[in-house]
Structure formats: C-alpha cells, structure tokens
Design an enzyme around this catalytic site. Structure first.
Site, mmCIF file in Angstrom:
data_model
loop_
_atom_site.group_PDB
_atom_site.id
_atom_site.type_symbol
_atom_site.label_atom_id
_atom_site.label_comp_id
_atom_site.label_asym_id
_atom_site.label_seq_id
_atom_site.Cartn_x
_atom_site.Cartn_y
_atom_site.Cartn_z
ATOM 1 N N CYS A 74 -13.921 50.983 85.998
ATOM 2 C CA CYS A 74 -14.333 52.076 86.318
ATOM 3 C C CYS A 74 -14.766 52.656 84.976
ATOM 4 C CB CYS A 74 -13.586 52.615 86.877
ATOM 5 S SG CYS A 74 -12.902 51.776 88.717
ATOM 6 N N GLN A 249 -22.249 44.910 102.163
ATOM 7 C CA GLN A 249 -22.194 46.541 101.408
ATOM 8 C C GLN A 249 -20.732 46.162 100.837
ATOM 9 O OE1 GLN A 249 -24.211 49.013 100.818
ATOM 10 N NE2 GLN A 249 -26.040 48.477 101.761
ATOM 11 N N PHE A 276 -35.975 43.462 104.369
ATOM 12 C CA PHE A 276 -34.552 42.788 103.695
ATOM 13 C C PHE A 276 -33.336 43.517 104.280
ATOM 14 C CE2 PHE A 276 -38.162 44.798 100.767
ATOM 15 C CZ PHE A 276 -38.286 43.346 100.163
ATOM 16 N N ASP A 296 -36.030 39.024 106.146
ATOM 17 C CA ASP A 296 -35.046 38.523 104.843
ATOM 18 C C ASP A 296 -35.303 36.845 104.317
ATOM 19 O OD1 ASP A 296 -32.907 39.990 103.862
ATOM 20 O OD2 ASP A 296 -32.594 37.394 103.012
ATOM 21 N N ASP A 344 -35.320 47.878 102.586
ATOM 22 C CA ASP A 344 -33.546 48.163 101.783
ATOM 23 C C ASP A 344 -33.573 46.626 100.775
ATOM 24 O OD1 ASP A 344 -31.327 48.093 100.796
ATOM 25 O OD2 ASP A 344 -29.894 48.291 102.682
ATOM 26 N N CYS A 370 -30.631 51.102 96.052
ATOM 27 C CA CYS A 370 -28.772 51.088 94.749
ATOM 28 C C CYS A 370 -29.237 50.659 93.740
ATOM 29 C CB CYS A 370 -28.617 49.350 95.677
ATOM 30 S SG CYS A 370 -29.350 48.477 95.183
#
Length: 412
Positions: A74, A249, A276, A296, A344, A370
């Site tokens: 983090c 995810q 994807f 994919d 994606d 992402c």
C-alpha cells in the site's frame, strides 16, 4: 544529513513531491503542504526517506495497518477518503490532458468491496537463514513477514497459514517462491511458482498440506498437485472453473462494477466482439441480451469459458476462440458484422488491435483499462480514426495504491 522539505503535491505514484530544491524530490507517505524531515536515498538520488513530519496536513489520518510503510503493498493509508479519491480521478484527467484528449470524467467509483480476493505471497530465506512469508518491503526485494493483511477479502482467510505450510515443505529446495492464492467460491486455489522439478516425497508432502488446509486445488507452475474440488467463480448466471494461476479481477466488487458499466455502455448492441475476454466476465453477462464472439490468447481461459457456455442455460449464442490479438488483431473485414466491440487488454494496452478498430466502421467501442497511460495512447488512435470519446468512468478496486481502472465509450 537531514534535509527539511515542503511537499508541494502528491504525485501520480502516491509519493509526496517536493520542489524545495528546484528539482522534483519524491518523499513517500507524505501529503501536500507538509513540512518533513528526510534523508537521502543513495540508491535513488531523486528520492528521500521520510524521517519525521514536522508540520502535518489537516487531511492526514492514522493508517489502519501495522505493516504500513514497511510492506510495499500500500502506498496510501494516511489520507482522508475524499481528497484521496479526488487525487485518483485527477490522475485520469491529467493523463488525458497530456495526450490532448478532452472528455468529461465521471466521479470515481469505489470498487474495493470486501477486499482483494487474490494475492501473491513471497517466500524467501533472509541473510539470517530464516524463512519469511509475506510481501516485498517498500522499494526493496526484502520480504516482510506478515500475520494478517486487512485489505484482503475474508474469503482469503487461511491463505497465509497455507502459504507458510507450503513454504516450510519446500525449504529444502532453497529457491525463492511466489505463492498465488485466489479465493474461489468453493475454497482456496493456490499455484506455487519458483520450485523447479521436485522429488516425489515433496510432492506427496505438498498434497498432505493441501488436504490439511482443505484447499480446493494446489498446482505447481500450473501442473496439478491435488484437487479436492474444481475451483469455480460465479459470473452472471454462469459458474466458471478457474484455470491454474489464471487472471481474475482483484476484487469481486471490481468485476461486478466493470461488468455493469460495460453492459450499460453496450446497451442496444445485438452482435458484440469481446476482445481479450479472459474467462468471460463480460461475455457471459453481455450474452443475456446479445450475440457474443470472444477472443483471448490464453488457451486455459478459452477452454474454461467454452465449458461455462455449455453448462449455462438462457444465454444468447457465444463463440469463444483462442487468438493472439497482439500478433493477429482482428482486421476491419472481420469486424464488419459487429455493432459493438469491448476490449480489456493487459497493462501494455492494445495498440495493434486499436489501429484496426480505428480503420473499421464499428459504431461503438467500449474500452476497459488498468493503465491510464496506455489507454490514452490507444484512445488517441481511435479519436484520430474518427471516433468521439463520449465518457470515461474511473474505477478504484486497488484502494490504497496509485493504480486505477477505467471504462470508456467511443462512438463513430
């Protein structure tokens, strides 16, 4: 020698940025307008180590994890939620602006939910010979042994105990280990990497650990060691068996949020290409209303998706095909029958495929990303090809880090 700095702002990687010296200096765990005492980092001349906060920001809060600043997982637990979320949204706005892209950016959607449902733990022997299982230290390859991680989904309870037990059995191998744990709907799915070939006695001992910890499945570099039950996850009305070490995810809430946005932005489309596609988090839900063709490069993911299609009733036709879209992107002639495309890609984006999309006549393209930087690059290609970027929605399923996802809609 100590150096006192004033923090100007929080940078895109989550470090405070000081301009006191005339150059940008990066100080982790600091906030804008704080005055801090630091020391030089000899390995990274542009970075400083935080020694003390002399004047704290009014937005500073106490971190909730005892390992924060030691564990490198983090970057931000010390910032109030509202300014933290505003900062993340601003990353998207600034990155698009740098690419000369103008588009409204929606409020950020928090998708942390119950927490991370997958985690990669590292097992290493320290210089003292002690085996440590945990996460890499901040800006270091050293391992911080942990007893608990508060950002994990409760479904991962038992993951640390199982990882430690597996690492103990593998101590004679004397190799660094990466232990990927995924919380399936029916138990923990663990893939161990870094061992190399193993004697039969150790494989047998690993099987006993898997039984003792009631793992759904244990694999080593994707090869089965023991499976009590096939690990499955729910996607819409489908039950999908996870391939070993497969991509998923990070949070269940993240997957649900992204899928809901994709469905909304594809509304009205009757024939959709899902590029994807992975194991089908979008395809299996889009197929409640539309015909889907999914692609994919991951053979295991496509096999799992094909089986889920066979086992699930009430879906429109879905075809799942293995294809490397980096080397063999769909060309405009292959795309002509679709009225929407969803893509994606991994973090590197999908430049080759996007160039073909830009040359097509598909009316709607929905992008999931992402990585804001590669999204901006790909978005510029679509815009230059005649598409209008209508909307961008940031999604935060990697809370406490600088990572952010987004869903965007392009229309021709």
């Amino acid at each position: 020698m100590a150096e006192h700095l004033t923090i100007d702002h929080v940078g895109q990687r989550g470090d405070g940025v000081s301009l006191t010296s005339g150059a940008s200096l990066f100080v982790p765990y600091t906030l804008a307008h704080e005055i801090v005492e630091t020391e030089r980092d000899d390995e990274h001349p542009e970075r400083r180590r935080l020694l003390q906060i002399d004047t704290a920001s009014s937005e500073r809060i106490d971190p909730f994890c005892t390992y924060f600043t030691r564990c490198g997982g983090c970057a931000i637990q010390h910032w109030q939620p509202d300014p933290y979320q505003a900062w993340k949204r601003q990353i998207v706005i600034d990155t698009l602006a740098q690419a000369k892209i103008t588009c409204p950016v929606d409020p950020i959607v928090d998708a942390h939910g119950a927490g991370r449902r997958r985690v990669t733990l590292h097992a290493r022997r320290g210089s003292d010979g002690e085996l440590r299982v945990g996460f890499a230290a901040s800006a270091s390859h050293a391992i911080i042994a942990i007893d608990a991680c508060p950002i994990l989904d409760p479904a991962l309870d038992g993951a640390l105990d199982a990882a430690r037990a597996l690492a103990e059995v593998l101590k004679p191998v004397s190799k660094p280990l990466d232990i990927q744990v995924t919380a399936a709907s029916n138990g923990l799915d663990i893939d161990v990497r870094g061992t190399g070939p193993l004697p039969t006695a150790i494989i047998t001992a690993l099987s006993r650990i898997a039984e003792a910890h009631k793992l759904a499945r244990l694999t080593r570099h994707g090869e089965l060691v023991l499976m009590r039950v096939p690990p499955v996850v729910t996607m819409g009305s489908a039950q999908v068996t996870l391939p070993p070490g497969s991509f998923l995810q990070a949070t269940a809430a993240g997957e649900e949020t992204l899928a809901a946005l994709v469905l909304q932005l594809c509304k009205g489309a009757k024939n959709i290409a899902d590029l994807f596609c992975g194991i089908g988090p979008f395809a299996l839900q889009l197929a409640t209303k539309s015909k889907i063709t999914a692609f994919d490069s991951d053979a295991g993911a496509i096999t799992s998706l094909q089986q889920a299609i066979k086992d699930t009733k009430g879906l429109k036709p879905i075809k799942a095909e293995m294809r490397d879209l980096f080397r063999r992107p769909l060309v405009p002639q292959e795309l002509r029958d679709f009225d929407a495309v969803v893509f994606d890609p991994p973090r590197q984006g999908a430049q080759a495929q996007v160039e073909r999309l830009a040359a097509s006549k598909i009316p709607v393209v929905v992008a999931v990303s992402c990585n804001v930087q590669t999204f901006a690059r790909d978005a510029k290609i679509l815009i230059d090809g005649g598409y209008k970027l209508e909307s961008v929605t940031p999604v935060d399923q990697f809370r406490h880090t600088p990572h952010i996802e987004l869903v965007a809609r392009f229309k021709r």
